[in-house]
Design a protein around this motif. Structure first.
Motif, short mmCIF file in Angstrom:
data_model
loop_
_atom_site.label_atom_id
_atom_site.label_comp_id
_atom_site.label_asym_id
_atom_site.label_seq_id
_atom_site.Cartn_x
_atom_site.Cartn_y
_atom_site.Cartn_z
N ALA A 18 0.82 -1.22 0.00
CA ALA A 18 0.00 0.00 0.00
C ALA A 18 0.86 1.26 0.00
O ALA A 18 0.45 2.29 -0.54
CB ALA A 18 -0.93 0.01 1.21
N PHE A 19 2.05 1.18 0.58
CA PHE A 19 2.91 2.36 0.67
C PHE A 19 4.16 2.23 -0.19
O PHE A 19 5.13 2.96 0.00
CB PHE A 19 3.29 2.63 2.14
N ALA A 20 4.12 1.32 -1.17
CA ALA A 20 5.28 1.11 -2.04
C ALA A 20 5.62 2.36 -2.85
O ALA A 20 6.79 2.67 -3.06
CB ALA A 20 5.03 -0.07 -2.98
N GLY A 21 4.61 3.08 -3.29
CA GLY A 21 4.87 4.24 -4.12
C GLY A 21 4.29 5.54 -3.61
O GLY A 21 4.53 6.59 -4.17
N GLU A 22 3.51 5.45 -2.54
CA GLU A 22 2.88 6.68 -2.04
C GLU A 22 3.53 7.12 -0.75
O GLU A 22 4.29 6.38 -0.13
CB GLU A 22 1.37 6.48 -1.89
N THR A 23 3.23 8.31 -0.35
CA THR A 23 3.83 8.87 0.86
C THR A 23 3.47 8.01 2.07
O THR A 23 2.32 7.66 2.28
CB THR A 23 3.34 10.31 1.06
N PHE A 24 4.48 7.70 2.85
CA PHE A 24 4.31 6.85 4.02
C PHE A 24 3.57 7.58 5.13
O PHE A 24 3.90 8.70 5.48
CB PHE A 24 5.69 6.40 4.52
N ASP A 25 2.56 6.91 5.68
CA ASP A 25 1.79 7.42 6.81
C ASP A 25 1.87 6.37 7.91
O ASP A 25 1.24 5.32 7.81
CB ASP A 25 0.35 7.66 6.39
N PRO A 26 2.69 6.60 8.95
CA PRO A 26 2.87 5.57 9.97
C PRO A 26 1.58 5.14 10.65
O PRO A 26 1.38 3.96 10.92
CB PRO A 26 3.85 6.19 10.96
N THR A 27 0.68 6.06 10.90
CA THR A 27 -0.57 5.72 11.59
C THR A 27 -1.39 4.75 10.75
O THR A 27 -1.87 3.73 11.25
CB THR A 27 -1.37 6.99 11.91
N LYS A 28 -1.54 5.04 9.47
CA LYS A 28 -2.29 4.14 8.57
C LYS A 28 -1.56 2.81 8.42
O LYS A 28 -2.18 1.75 8.37
CB LYS A 28 -2.48 4.78 7.19
N PHE A 29 -0.23 2.86 8.32
CA PHE A 29 0.57 1.65 8.17
C PHE A 29 0.36 0.73 9.36
O PHE A 29 0.08 -0.46 9.20
CB PHE A 29 2.05 2.04 8.02
N PHE A 30 0.46 1.27 10.58
CA PHE A 30 0.29 0.45 11.78
C PHE A 30 -1.13 -0.11 11.87
O PHE A 30 -1.34 -1.23 12.31
CB PHE A 30 0.64 1.24 13.04
N GLU A 31 -2.10 0.68 11.43
CA GLU A 31 -3.48 0.21 11.43
C GLU A 31 -3.65 -0.95 10.46
O GLU A 31 -4.28 -1.96 10.79
CB GLU A 31 -4.41 1.37 11.05
N MET A 32 -3.07 -0.84 9.27
CA MET A 32 -3.16 -1.92 8.27
C MET A 32 -2.51 -3.21 8.77
O MET A 32 -2.94 -4.31 8.42
CB MET A 32 -2.51 -1.50 6.95
N LEU A 33 -1.48 -3.07 9.58
CA LEU A 33 -0.79 -4.24 10.13
C LEU A 33 -1.57 -4.90 11.26
O LEU A 33 -1.22 -5.99 11.70
CB LEU A 33 0.59 -3.83 10.67
N GLY A 34 -2.59 -4.23 11.76
CA GLY A 34 -3.34 -4.74 12.90
C GLY A 34 -2.70 -4.40 14.23
O GLY A 34 -3.07 -4.93 15.27
N MET A 35 -1.73 -3.49 14.21
CA MET A 35 -1.01 -3.15 15.44
C MET A 35 -1.84 -2.34 16.42
O MET A 35 -1.61 -2.41 17.62
CB MET A 35 0.29 -2.42 15.12
N LYS A 36 -2.83 -1.57 15.93
CA LYS A 36 -3.66 -0.78 16.83
C LYS A 36 -4.41 -1.67 17.81
O LYS A 36 -4.70 -1.28 18.93
CB LYS A 36 -4.65 0.07 16.04
N ALA A 37 -4.71 -2.90 17.38
CA ALA A 37 -5.44 -3.84 18.23
C ALA A 37 -4.52 -4.66 19.14
O ALA A 37 -4.99 -5.39 19.99
CB ALA A 37 -6.26 -4.79 17.35
#
Length: 108
Positions: A18-37
């Motif tokens: 999802a972030f291979a070519g777009e600007t990295f957003d750590p909050t969205k990245f961690f959410e996609m990984l399931g880390m928020k839970a």
């Protein structure tokens, strides 16, 4: 410990893609990984994997390569992305991210 001990490989791949070519957003990245839970304890385990030099902090130079901490296929962050990530997480302004700051960013 490796990242796949803590996170699902398919979630890591999906988030990195999802972030291979777009600007990295750590909050969205961690959410996609399931880390928020994840529990604070497990987020700290992820932090330990990313703290390559074992200093107890993720410094700016380590941060540039943070995606490779999730998978060797991860890309390097740009200087601007690295700086934005640092600013977002470094609440005490010491120029590095501690475990408490990392956990707070993940659960933000």
């Amino acid at each position: 410990m490796v990242m796949t001990d803590l996170l699902k490989p398919e979630d890591i791949k999906k988030a990195l893609d999802a972030f291979a070519g777009e600007t990295f957003d750590p909050t969205k990245f961690f959410e996609m990984l399931g880390m928020k839970a994840m529990t604070a304890e497990n987020v700290r385990k992820v932090f330990q994997v990313l703290d390559v030099d074992g200093s107890g902090f993720i410094e700016e130079e380590e941060l540039k390569f943070v995606l490779k901490g999730f998978s060797k296929e991860g890309r390097d962050l740009t200087d601007a992305e690295t700086r934005a990530f640092l600013i977002a997480a470094d609440k005490d302004g010491d120029g590095k991210i501690g475990a408490d700051e990392f956990e707070a960013l993940v659960h933000e």
